[in-house]
Design a protein around this motif. Structure first.
Motif, PDB file in Angstrom:
ATOM      1  N   ASP A   1       2.615   4.546   7.223  1.00 28.41           N
ATOM      2  CA  ASP A   1       1.912   3.171   7.782  1.00 28.41           C
ATOM      3  C   ASP A   1       3.056   2.692   8.552  1.00 28.41           C
ATOM      4  O   ASP A   1       4.267   2.398   8.318  1.00 28.41           O
ATOM      5  CB  ASP A   1       1.883   2.373   6.311  1.00 28.41           C
ATOM      6  CG  ASP A   1       1.379   0.826   6.803  1.00 28.41           C
ATOM      7  OD1 ASP A   1       1.867   0.552   7.854  1.00 28.41           O
ATOM      8  OD2 ASP A   1       0.566   0.463   6.207  1.00 28.41           O
TER       9      ASP A   1
ATOM     10  N   ALA B   1       2.034  -1.218  13.159  1.00 26.97           N
ATOM     11  CA  ALA B   1       1.421  -2.222  12.607  1.00 26.97           C
ATOM     12  C   ALA B   1       1.532  -3.665  13.342  1.00 26.97           C
ATOM     13  O   ALA B   1       1.934  -5.063  12.717  1.00 26.97           O
ATOM     14  CB  ALA B   1       1.738  -2.690  11.191  1.00 26.97           C
ATOM     15  N   PRO B   2       1.528  -3.880  14.627  1.00 32.65           N
ATOM     16  CA  PRO B   2       1.500  -5.027  15.276  1.00 32.65           C
ATOM     17  C   PRO B   2       0.372  -6.116  15.067  1.00 32.65           C
ATOM     18  O   PRO B   2      -0.508  -5.441  14.571  1.00 32.65           O
ATOM     19  CB  PRO B   2       1.758  -4.866  16.633  1.00 32.65           C
ATOM     20  CG  PRO B   2       0.807  -3.419  16.796  1.00 32.65           C
ATOM     21  CD  PRO B   2       1.034  -2.617  15.641  1.00 32.65           C
ATOM     22  N   ASN B   3       0.244  -7.178  15.460  1.00 29.46           N
ATOM     23  CA  ASN B   3      -0.597  -8.047  15.300  1.00 29.46           C
ATOM     24  C   ASN B   3      -1.637  -8.481  16.497  1.00 29.46           C
ATOM     25  O   ASN B   3      -1.090  -8.495  17.679  1.00 29.46           O
ATOM     26  CB  ASN B   3      -0.002  -9.476  14.611  1.00 29.46           C
ATOM     27  CG  ASN B   3       0.681  -9.124  13.343  1.00 29.46           C
ATOM     28  OD1 ASN B   3       0.201  -8.601  12.647  1.00 29.46           O
ATOM     29  ND2 ASN B   3       1.801  -9.672  13.340  1.00 29.46           N
TER      30      ASN B   3
ATOM     31  N   HIS C   1       9.025  -5.144  16.279  1.00 33.25           N
ATOM     32  CA  HIS C   1       8.233  -3.891  16.019  1.00 33.25           C
ATOM     33  C   HIS C   1       8.695  -2.762  16.446  1.00 33.25           C
ATOM     34  O   HIS C   1       8.147  -1.778  16.029  1.00 33.25           O
ATOM     35  CB  HIS C   1       6.745  -4.183  16.550  1.00 33.25           C
ATOM     36  CG  HIS C   1       5.950  -5.370  16.194  1.00 33.25           C
ATOM     37  ND1 HIS C   1       5.558  -6.663  16.669  1.00 33.25           N
ATOM     38  CD2 HIS C   1       5.316  -5.414  14.880  1.00 33.25           C
ATOM     39  CE1 HIS C   1       4.873  -7.403  15.915  1.00 33.25           C
ATOM     40  NE2 HIS C   1       4.775  -6.791  14.720  1.00 33.25           N
TER      41      HIS C   1
ATOM     42  N   HIS D   1      -1.645  -0.054  10.529  1.00 36.88           N
ATOM     43  CA  HIS D   1      -2.191  -1.182   9.792  1.00 36.88           C
ATOM     44  C   HIS D   1      -2.165  -2.697  10.524  1.00 36.88           C
ATOM     45  O   HIS D   1      -1.525  -3.674  10.393  1.00 36.88           O
ATOM     46  CB  HIS D   1      -1.296  -1.267   8.354  1.00 36.88           C
ATOM     47  CG  HIS D   1      -2.030  -2.223   7.538  1.00 36.88           C
ATOM     48  ND1 HIS D   1      -2.849  -1.748   6.619  1.00 36.88           N
ATOM     49  CD2 HIS D   1      -1.784  -3.622   7.010  1.00 36.88           C
ATOM     50  CE1 HIS D   1      -3.389  -2.813   5.690  1.00 36.88           C
ATOM     51  NE2 HIS D   1      -2.443  -3.778   5.904  1.00 36.88           N
TER      52      HIS D   1
ATOM     53  N   GLY E   1      -2.615  -6.155  12.188  1.00 37.92           N
ATOM     54  CA  GLY E   1      -3.071  -7.250  11.803  1.00 37.92           C
ATOM     55  C   GLY E   1      -4.181  -7.734  12.395  1.00 37.92           C
ATOM     56  O   GLY E   1      -3.846  -8.631  13.541  1.00 37.92           O
TER      57      GLY E   1
ATOM     58  N   TYR F   1      -3.130 -11.116   2.667  1.00 38.58           N
ATOM     59  CA  TYR F   1      -2.260  -9.913   2.888  1.00 38.58           C
ATOM     60  C   TYR F   1      -2.237  -8.788   1.810  1.00 38.58           C
ATOM     61  O   TYR F   1      -2.260  -7.657   1.878  1.00 38.58           O
ATOM     62  CB  TYR F   1      -0.856 -10.277   3.389  1.00 38.58           C
ATOM     63  CG  TYR F   1       0.164  -9.372   4.186  1.00 38.58           C
ATOM     64  CD1 TYR F   1      -0.434  -8.720   5.070  1.00 38.58           C
ATOM     65  CD2 TYR F   1       1.227  -9.349   3.583  1.00 38.58           C
ATOM     66  CE1 TYR F   1       0.475  -7.634   5.718  1.00 38.58           C
ATOM     67  CE2 TYR F   1       2.218  -8.281   4.281  1.00 38.58           C
ATOM     68  CZ  TYR F   1       1.743  -7.531   5.130  1.00 38.58           C
ATOM     69  OH  TYR F   1       2.630  -6.387   5.820  1.00 38.58           O
TER      70      TYR F   1
ATOM     71  N   ASP G   1      -3.551  -5.210   1.170  1.00 38.19           N
ATOM     72  CA  ASP G   1      -2.543  -3.761   1.021  1.00 38.19           C
ATOM     73  C   ASP G   1      -2.931  -3.150  -0.236  1.00 38.19           C
ATOM     74  O   ASP G   1      -2.894  -2.008  -0.458  1.00 38.19           O
ATOM     75  CB  ASP G   1      -1.188  -4.149   0.786  1.00 38.19           C
ATOM     76  CG  ASP G   1      -0.488  -4.194   2.283  1.00 38.19           C
ATOM     77  OD1 ASP G   1      -0.696  -3.146   2.631  1.00 38.19           O
ATOM     78  OD2 ASP G   1       0.292  -4.997   2.511  1.00 38.19           O
TER      79      ASP G   1
ATOM     80  N   TYR H   1       5.445   3.256   3.858  1.00 39.71           N
ATOM     81  CA  TYR H   1       5.396   1.895   4.397  1.00 39.71           C
ATOM     82  C   TYR H   1       6.543   1.649   5.245  1.00 39.71           C
ATOM     83  O   TYR H   1       7.528   1.233   4.801  1.00 39.71           O
ATOM     84  CB  TYR H   1       5.209   0.814   3.572  1.00 39.71           C
ATOM     85  CG  TYR H   1       3.868   0.879   2.890  1.00 39.71           C
ATOM     86  CD1 TYR H   1       3.796   1.955   1.659  1.00 39.71           C
ATOM     87  CD2 TYR H   1       2.737   0.264   3.039  1.00 39.71           C
ATOM     88  CE1 TYR H   1       2.689   2.034   1.032  1.00 39.71           C
ATOM     89  CE2 TYR H   1       1.485   0.569   2.450  1.00 39.71           C
ATOM     90  CZ  TYR H   1       1.443   1.536   1.313  1.00 39.71           C
ATOM     91  OH  TYR H   1       0.289   1.456   0.676  1.00 39.71           O
TER      92      TYR H   1
ATOM     93  N   VAL I   1       8.193  -0.676   7.275  1.00 43.64           N
ATOM     94  CA  VAL I   1       8.159  -1.936   7.236  1.00 43.64           C
ATOM     95  C   VAL I   1       9.492  -2.720   6.965  1.00 43.64           C
ATOM     96  O   VAL I   1      10.105  -2.255   6.132  1.00 43.64           O
ATOM     97  CB  VAL I   1       6.930  -2.843   6.355  1.00 43.64           C
ATOM     98  CG1 VAL I   1       6.886  -4.334   6.833  1.00 43.64           C
ATOM     99  CG2 VAL I   1       5.673  -2.080   6.440  1.00 43.64           C
TER     100      VAL I   1
ATOM    101  N   GLN J   1      10.181  -7.621   3.753  1.00 45.92           N
ATOM    102  CA  GLN J   1       8.751  -7.489   2.836  1.00 45.92           C
ATOM    103  C   GLN J   1       9.170  -6.533   1.662  1.00 45.92           C
ATOM    104  O   GLN J   1       8.061  -6.260   1.002  1.00 45.92           O
ATOM    105  CB  GLN J   1       7.711  -6.876   3.756  1.00 45.92           C
ATOM    106  CG  GLN J   1       7.253  -7.731   4.858  1.00 45.92           C
ATOM    107  CD  GLN J   1       6.030  -7.458   5.657  1.00 45.92           C
ATOM    108  OE1 GLN J   1       5.033  -6.605   4.851  1.00 45.92           O
ATOM    109  NE2 GLN J   1       5.957  -7.792   6.652  1.00 45.92           N
TER     110      GLN J   1
ATOM    111  N   PHE K   1       6.075  -5.265  -1.223  1.00 42.83           N
ATOM    112  CA  PHE K   1       5.607  -4.077  -1.552  1.00 42.83           C
ATOM    113  C   PHE K   1       5.818  -3.590  -2.942  1.00 42.83           C
ATOM    114  O   PHE K   1       5.090  -3.060  -3.533  1.00 42.83           O
ATOM    115  CB  PHE K   1       6.171  -3.073  -0.542  1.00 42.83           C
ATOM    116  CG  PHE K   1       5.578  -3.160   0.709  1.00 42.83           C
ATOM    117  CD1 PHE K   1       4.270  -2.798   1.048  1.00 42.83           C
ATOM    118  CD2 PHE K   1       6.134  -3.359   1.973  1.00 42.83           C
ATOM    119  CE1 PHE K   1       3.638  -2.792   2.158  1.00 42.83           C
ATOM    120  CE2 PHE K   1       5.388  -3.644   3.176  1.00 42.83           C
ATOM    121  CZ  PHE K   1       4.018  -3.142   3.217  1.00 42.83           C
TER     122      PHE K   1
END
Ligand code: ARG
Length: 579
Positions: free
Chosen positions: A119, A122-124, A133, A159, A161, A314, A318, A336, A338, A342, A346
């Motif tokens: 994963d 995962a930008p938004n 990012h 993933h 957003g 969120y 997940d 993940y 990330v 975060q 997680f």
């Protein structure tokens, strides 16, 4: 291809069995590269306590039983009890010759391939990809390549957003502007569009209320609202795709599995958790309180699975994504990629998923965390005006700066080649700066350092690769042809050292697949490039004394170029033939 360690390890096992019995035979001999010899084995130190003898005595016992005839020329005890091993030149020559015939340069399938979800990125939607990012995208892509290279089935998951409350205001702003007009202008600059909508939302209560209503419609599946929502996701996907292309990222449209995908699963997720007795209602929200998470005051921390207003957030998404990855995708390793902030999210998601029975052996999940990119002032990397740095602008600047560097270094390149090379160097510099430092640490963004042609940089590795290729452009055709099947015979210490390094790629790649630390591959490639330069300084290649030596050295040089190109490719970096 033979990493010497894979040959030495069974010999140690046999020696341990003979010297210390079956029980200790399987002890890892801990064979590593060494400065004083080719390798050192630390096993005697590890065993001393168990055996009840000083490490040097244990080392003596082991080497008395160690049969490395034909592999090592010298086996010595050093210091407190290291076993130093020097390979025989003949053995290394043969191993290197075999390696030169291996198309994969020693990167081989792992013994236990599995399905791995990575994963990353995962930008938004409707927001510009920014420098934050970069790390997820670059690290995740390299890990996906590495995991694939060692034989895993890798499922890339972006993933994105693409769901939630911001879409209410975005859609209302779109309608206010008039769809046509908005599509023509603002959608191309989604970031600015987002900010306008945000300002309106904060300043105009009527707009805010409309936006909230719109969210309800979106979540209720109102068809007209979904059509408008899709405008944003489609435009964003096109934009992300273009950035990935420029960056040489292997993410494609089919890897996008945004938050919206899991939306239909969310009521079931909450129901399941409720049924398993894992939830409590707190302030009107449905929460899980996984064991072991509390705040400074000792109060238990909630993972909110359904908000007070009935919406999902969120965390619920997940949990659904995790279940879908283990159950539907059949993944046993879930990564993940990330940022470190975060971490707790997680950890809590994984804990709840385990409690719910959605994550169990052999499947496991890992948060592949990373630190921040800092500016020269060691604060968060910002533009001079204090804004967030956009990824696309960063890319432009990297390529521009690389073009200037290339023009200076090689003024003779024609314009088209120079542009192509500049892109490879600029993108490579950006990625390598990110990959070559320890993932979990912050690093300082420094244009000059990352574009330098010396030191542990992509440009240096690319330069050494191109240097090897240029030798082949100058060589006689017959020698180039013969080098493909030539026996590599190592005589000089610099040849020995280079060959030894070249045999290490497979081991390093396997280690990266295990530890998820791409900087190890960078360190390795830097060592290869450095060894090559020493070799090239000390040993004539094209002017070697006889044909056999010339061809042997060409073969060694060719293997070097392939190892560098293969390693860089696993980092997602291209290696041009000239620069
Ligand atoms: N879109 C999120 C962000 O920009 C990252 C998502 C990471 N992946 C995940 N499964 N939560 O912060």
């Amino acid at each position: 291809m033979a990493d010497p360690r894979t040959t030495l390890e069974p010999r140690f096992e046999a020696a341990l069995r003979a010297a210390l019995g079956d029980e200790l035979a399987k002890t890892d001999p801990v064979i590593r590269r060494s400065d004083r010899a080719d390798f050192q084995a630390d096993v005697a130190m590890a065993l001393a306590k168990k055996v009840g003898k000083p490490p040097r005595d244990v080392a003596k016992l082991i080497i008395d039983h160690l049969d490395v005839t034909g592999i090592c020329d010298k086996v010595e005890i050093a210091g407190p009890g290291f076993i130093n091993l020097t390979l025989s030149g003949d053995w290394l020559s043969r191993a290197t010759t075999d390696a030169a015939r291996d198309l994969h340069c020693g990167v081989s399938p792992s013994k236990a391939p599995e399905t791995v979800v990575v994963d990353y990125s995962a930008p938004n939607v409707a927001k510009e990809m920014h420098v934050g990012h970069v790390r997820s995208t670059v690290i995740g892509d390299s890990l996906a390549r590495v995991l694939e290279a060692v034989g895993n089935t890798v499922v890339r998951q972006n993933h994105v957003g693409d769901w939630g409350t911001p879409f209410g205001m975005l859609i209302e702003h779109l309608l206010d502007l008039g769809e046509e007009a908005a599509l023509a202008t603002s959608i191309t600059d989604l970031d600015a569009f987002y900010k306008q909508a945000r300002t309106k939302f904060d300043e105009d209560p009527a707009f805010a209320e409309r936006s909230r209503q719109r969210v309800v419609q979106l979540q209720g599946g109102d068809e007209q609202t979904l059509v408008l929502w899709r405008r944003f996701t489609d435009a964003s996907k096109r934009y992300f795709g273009a950035v990935y292309d420029r960056l040489g990222i292997t993410l494609k449209d089919e890897h996008v599995r945004g938050e919206s995908f899991y939306n239909p699963m969310l009521p079931d997720i909450v129901r399941e958790l409720e049924k398993k007795g894992l939830t409590e209602v707190s302030d009107g929200a449905v929460c899980a309180f996984p064991d072991g998470f509390s705040n400074k005051e000792g109060a238990r921390l909630p993972l909110i699975v359904r908000k007070q207003d009935g919406g999902y957030g969120y965390a619920a998404t997940d949990l659904a994504a995790l279940l879908s990855r283990t159950r539907d995708l059949g993944a046993t390793r879930l990564l993940y990629v990330v940022g470190a902030p975060q971490q707790q999210h997680f950890a809590m998601v994984f804990a709840v998923a385990k409690a719910a029975g959605w994550l169990h052996e052999p499947a496991r999940a890992e948060h592949v965390a990373f630190g921040s990119i800092l500016g020269p002032d060691k604060k968060m990397f910002k533009t001079r005006a204090g804004g967030t740095v956009k990824l696309a602008e960063l890319l432009d600047e990297a390529v521009q700066r690389a073009a200037a560097a290339v023009a200076e270094k090689n003024p003779d390149l024609d314009e088209a080649t120079r542009a192509a090379v500049a892109r490879k160097i600029g993108v490579g510099a950006l990625k390598y700066a990110d990959l070559s430092s320890d993932r979990v640490k912050d690093y300082i963004f420094d244009w000059d350092r990352m574009l330098a042609f010396e030191g542990n940089t992509a440009a240096y590795l690319q330069y050494v690769h191109a240097r090897v290729r240029s030798i082949f452009r100058k060589a006689e055709a017959a020698d180039v042809e013969a080098a493909k099947t030539a026996d590599i015979v190592l005589r000089e210490p610099a040849e020995h050292a280079l060959a030894l390094e070249l045999l290490g790629l497979g081991g390093v790649v396997a280690a990266v697949a295990e530890t998820l630390q791409p900087h190890r591959l960078c360190t390795y490639l830097f060592a290869v490039a450095t060894r090559f330069n020493t070799f090239f300084d000390q040993c004539s290649v094209l002017k070697a004394e006889d044909v056999a030596t010339r061809r042997s050295r060409l073969a060694l040089a060719d293997l070097t170029a392939r190892v560098l190109a293969r390693g860089l490719d696993l980092l997602g970096i291209e290696a041009p033939d000239r620069m």
